[in-house]
Scaffold this motif. Structure first.
Motif, PDB file in Angstrom:
ATOM      1  N   ILE A 186       0.844  -1.192   0.000  1.00 13.88           N
ATOM      2  CA  ILE A 186       0.000   0.000   0.000  1.00 13.88           C
ATOM      3  C   ILE A 186       0.883   1.247   0.000  1.00 13.88           C
ATOM      4  N   ASN A 187       0.633   2.129  -0.970  1.00 17.95           N
ATOM      5  CA  ASN A 187       1.312   3.422  -1.035  1.00 17.95           C
ATOM      6  C   ASN A 187       0.269   4.509  -0.847  1.00 17.95           C
ATOM      7  N   LEU A 188       0.374   5.250   0.252  1.00 18.26           N
ATOM      8  CA  LEU A 188      -0.635   6.245   0.597  1.00 18.26           C
ATOM      9  C   LEU A 188      -0.511   7.527  -0.212  1.00 18.26           C
ATOM     10  N   TYR A 189       0.661   7.764  -0.792  1.00 19.88           N
ATOM     11  CA  TYR A 189       0.877   9.019  -1.512  1.00 19.88           C
ATOM     12  C   TYR A 189       0.495   8.939  -2.980  1.00 19.88           C
ATOM     13  N   GLU A 190       0.400   7.761  -3.521  1.00 19.80           N
ATOM     14  CA  GLU A 190       0.186   7.606  -4.959  1.00 19.80           C
ATOM     15  C   GLU A 190      -1.168   8.183  -5.376  1.00 19.80           C
ATOM     16  N   GLY A 191      -1.126   9.375  -5.963  1.00 21.55           N
ATOM     17  CA  GLY A 191      -2.344  10.038  -6.419  1.00 21.55           C
ATOM     18  C   GLY A 191      -3.198  10.594  -5.311  1.00 21.55           C
ATOM     19  N   ASN A 192      -2.661  10.652  -4.074  1.00 20.74           N
ATOM     20  CA  ASN A 192      -3.497  11.049  -2.941  1.00 20.74           C
ATOM     21  C   ASN A 192      -2.939  12.202  -2.119  1.00 20.74           C
ATOM     22  N   THR A 193      -1.753  12.701  -2.449  1.00 15.17           N
ATOM     23  CA  THR A 193      -1.156  13.740  -1.611  1.00 15.17           C
ATOM     24  C   THR A 193      -1.954  15.037  -1.643  1.00 15.17           C
ATOM     25  N   VAL A 194      -2.592  15.334  -2.773  1.00 15.64           N
ATOM     26  CA  VAL A 194      -3.407  16.543  -2.898  1.00 15.64           C
ATOM     27  C   VAL A 194      -4.791  16.146  -3.394  1.00 15.64           C
TER      28      VAL A 194
END
Length: 560
Positions: free
Chosen positions: A162-170
Motif C-alpha cells: 500500500i502506497n498512501l501518496y500515490e495520487g493522494n497527496t493533494v
C-alpha cells in the motif's frame, strides 16, 4: 549407577530448555504481538528388565506386569499460545490491532516472499509506503463508489504493497452542486404576510438566517445567506367563537343547567362538553379563567386547548399543541343556546375552507457581494398544522435550483430544504447549512478503521480512502515459524498462504484503530513455572551427585 547419572543429565537438559523458553517469554513481556510459548516433556526409551506375562489357568498363577527402567526425559514440544494479547491504547490513528484471528501481511524487499505479523505499529516512509519495521504492508487500493457514496474494495484481486501518496497527496477541489439545509424554524414567530404565498413587504430583520459556503470548480469559496421569515398561518375559524360579539364588561352570571355548558372539538377530534362553574364573574378575564379551569379539568381536553381574549375583546380558542395552525370547533352545550347567553350567537363559516397550514418565506443573498444569486432567489415553504414540511406543491418547492454567478463562472446549486421543520416545543430553533463542495486540500494524516480501510484526512476537512489492509488466515496458526522482528513465515504444518482477506471476513477479527496488541505473556505464570523448573533442575543435579558418590564408593572398595 551410570544410567542414573545419564538420566539426571537428560533431566538437566530438559529443564534447561524449559528455563530458556521461560526466559524468552519474560524477555518479551513488552514485545508487541508476542505469543508466549510453553515446554512439554516426554520420557525417553525405557529398558525392559522383564516382560509382562499373562495369567495362567493351568498353573494357577496370576499375570505379571512388565519391569522397566526409564532413561530420563526429553523435550516433547515447544508450543505457541496464539491467543490475543492485551490491548494497549495509544491514541495514534496510525496504530491498529487485530481483535481476533489473522495476521497483517508484510512484503520484505523485492523477493516477493510474504511474511506475517501481529504488530500494527505502522508508519509511512518518504515515498508514501505504509510500513512496519521498514517492511511494506500489503492490501488493496482499487475501489468503486456507488450512487449513495458507499465505498467497496475489490478484495478478490491480488494484494500489493500500500502506497498512501500515490495520487493522494493533494485532493482536487470540487464545485458545489447541492446546498443542504436542516433544522427547525421557530413557530412562535409572528406572521408577516397576507397569504400563504404573499409575504408582502419583506421584513428587514428575518426570523432566521443561516450561512453556507459554496465553491466553484477552481476551489474558490463564496458565502451565501439564506434568510427565513414567517409568512402566513391559515388558521381555521369555521365553527369557532372568533368573530362573535364582545364579552359583557359588566360580568356574567352562570347558572347550573341553564348556561353552564359548551362543546369543543380540537384538530378534528370528537366534541367534548365542558361545564363552567356556576357563579357571578365580574370581568371577562375572570370568565376566561373559569373556562380554562373547566377545560383543564376535562381529561380529553387537558393541555390541548385554551380560551383567550382577542385584541378587540372577543373570545377565541387556540390549540396549545399547534398554536394558530389548529382547528378548534366550538358549539353550544346542553341545553341549546347556552353559549349565546354570554357571548352572542355562534355561527360557522362553511364558505371558507382553511387548512391550518403555515408558510415561511426564504431568500438567498450574497453575504459578501462577490457572487450573484439569479432567479429564483426566493420562495416559500409550506408546513402542516403539526409543523411538518409539505412537498409536492410547485408554489412551495423545497428543492429549488439556484443559478449563481461568479467571476470565474456560473455555479448551479440545488438548494435542498427538505429537512426543515417548524415544530413547536422544540429546544432547537436553528437551521444549519452546508454544501458538497470544497477547496483543494493536502494530505495531513490518516486513520485506520475497523474494516481495515485506511482513510486520509486532508487540510480542507475532507476525508478520502487511501487503501484497505489485508489479513492472512491460516488453518493452523500455531504451526507458523517465528523468524524475529515480530514476523512469522509459513511451514508445512501451518497451511499455505492463499491470499488476503478483508478484516472481519472468513473468520478473521476486525481492527481497532489507535491501539496495539501487547504480549500475551502471563508474568505471574512464568515466575511460577520458573521456580518449578529451578527446583526440578536442582533435583536432577542431586541424582547426578548421588550417582557420583556411589561410584566413588565402589572405586574406594577396589583401593581397599
Amino acid at each position: 549407577m551410570s544410567s542414573a547419572m545419564y538420566t539426571g543429565v537428560s533431566g538437566l537438559k530438559a529443564q534447561q530448555t524449559r528455563l530458556n523458553v521461560i526466559g524468552n517469554n519474560i524477555a518479551n513481556v513488552n514485545t508487541l504481538g508476542y505469543k508466549s510459548q510453553r515446554t512439554t516433556f516426554s520420557d525417553v526409551f525405557s529398558h525392559t528388565l522383564r516382560s509382562a506375562t499373562a495369567p495362567s489357568r493351568s498353573s494357577g498363577r496370576g499375570g505379571i506386569n512388565p519391569m522397566q527402567v526409564g532413561y530420563g526425559s526429553k523435550v516433547s514440544s515447544i508450543d505457541t499460545n496464539m491467543s490475543t494479547g492485551s490491548t494497549q491504547t495509544t491514541g495514534d490513528n496510525r496504530d491498529a490491532m487485530i481483535n481476533g484471528d489473522g495476521f497483517f501481511i508484510i512484503k520484505d524487499g523485492n523477493s516477493g516472499q510474504y511474511k506475517f505479523t501481529r504488530a500494527g505499529n505502522f508508519s509511512v516512509d518518504m515515498e508514501g509506503n505504509l510500513t512496519v519495521n521498514g517492511m511494506k504492508v500489503c492490501g488493496w487500493q482499487q475501489y468503486t463508489t456507488d450512487a449513495d457514496g458507499k465505498i467497496t474494495y475489490n478484495t478478490q484481486t491480488n494484494i500489493q504493497p500500500i502506497n498512501l501518496y500515490e495520487g493522494n497527496t493533494v485532493m482536487p477541489p470540487k464545485g458545489s452542486t447541492i446546498g443542504q439545509l436542516a433544522g427547525n424554524l421557530d413557530p412562535s414567530k409572528k406572521a408577516h404576510g397576507a397569504a400563504l404565498d404573499n409575504i408582502g413587504s419583506v421584513p428587514g430583520t428575518p426570523d432566521g438566517v443561516t450561512t453556507m459556503t459554496v465553491y466553484d470548480d477552481q476551489g474558490n469559496s463564496y458565502d451565501i445567506q439564506v434568510k427565513f421569515s414567517k409568512c402566513y398561518t391559515d388558521a381555521s375559524t369555521s365553527g369557532t367563537a372568533k368573530g362573535s360579539v364582545a364579552l359583557d364588561k359588566n360580568g356574567y352570571t352562570v347558572t347550573a343547567g341553564t348556561n353552564d355548558k359548551l362543546k369543543l372539538a380540537v384538530d378534528g377530534g370528537a366534541q367534548v362538553e365542558i361545564t363552567i362553574p356556576p357563579g357571578k364573574y365580574e370581568s371577562p378575564t375572570a370568565f376566561i379563567n373559569a373556562i380554562n379551569t373547566a377545560v383543564n379539568g376535562t381529561p380529553d381536553l387537558t393541555g390541548k386547548v385554551a380560551a383567550q381574549l382577542t385584541s378587540d375583546g372577543k373570545l377565541s380558542f387556540t390549540s396549545t399543541a399547534t398554536g394558530d395552525s389548529s382547528t378548534v370547533a366550538v358549539s353550544d352545550g346542553t341545553p341549546p343556546g347556552a353559549l349565546a347567553a354570554y357571548i352572542g350567537t355562534v355561527t360557522s363559516d362553511p364558505g371558507v375552507t382553511r387548512s391550518g397550514n403555515t408558510s415561511w418565506f426564504w431568500q438567498a443573498v450574497s453575504a459578501s457581494g462577490d457572487i450573484t444569486v439569479g432567479s429564483p432567489s426566493n420562495g416559500y415553504l409550506k408546513f402542516d398544522s403539526r409543523g411538518k414540511l409539505i412537498t409536492g406543491d410547485a408554489k412551495f418547492n423545497p428543492t429549488p435550483n439556484l443559478a449563481l454567478k461568479t467571476k470565474s463562472g456560473p455555479i448551479n446549486l440545488k438548494l435542498d430544504m427538505s429537512q426543515i421543520a417548524t415544530y413547536k416545543n422544540s429546544d432547537d430553533t436553528k437551521v444549519t447549512a452546508g454544501t458538497d463542495g470544497y477547496a483543494a486540500g493536502k494530505l495531513s494524516d490518516f486513520a485506520i478503521g475497523a474494516d481495515g480501510m485506511v482513510v486520509g484526512m486532508y487540510s480542507n476537512n475532507q476525508r478520502q480512502p487511501l487503501g484497505m489492509l489485508a489479513l492472512a488466515k491460516f488453518t493452523n496458526p500455531a504451526g507458523l515459524e517465528k523468524i524475529g522482528d515480530n514476523l512469522y513465515r509459513t511451514t508445512t504444518n501451518s497451511g499455505e498462504f492463499t491470499g488476503g482477506v478483508a478484516p472481519g471476513a472468513e473468520g478473521t477479527g476486525g481492527l481497532q484503530g489507535g491501539a496495539l496488541e501487547g504480549s500475551n505473556v502471563d508474568l505471574a505464570e512464568q515466575f511460577s513455572d520458573m521456580m518449578i523448573a529451578s527446583r526440578s533442575y536442582q533435583a536432577n543435579s542431586k541424582v547426578i551427585t548421588t550417582s557420583d558418590s556411589l561410584m566413588e564408593t565402589v572405586i574406594n572398595m577396589v583401593r581397599a
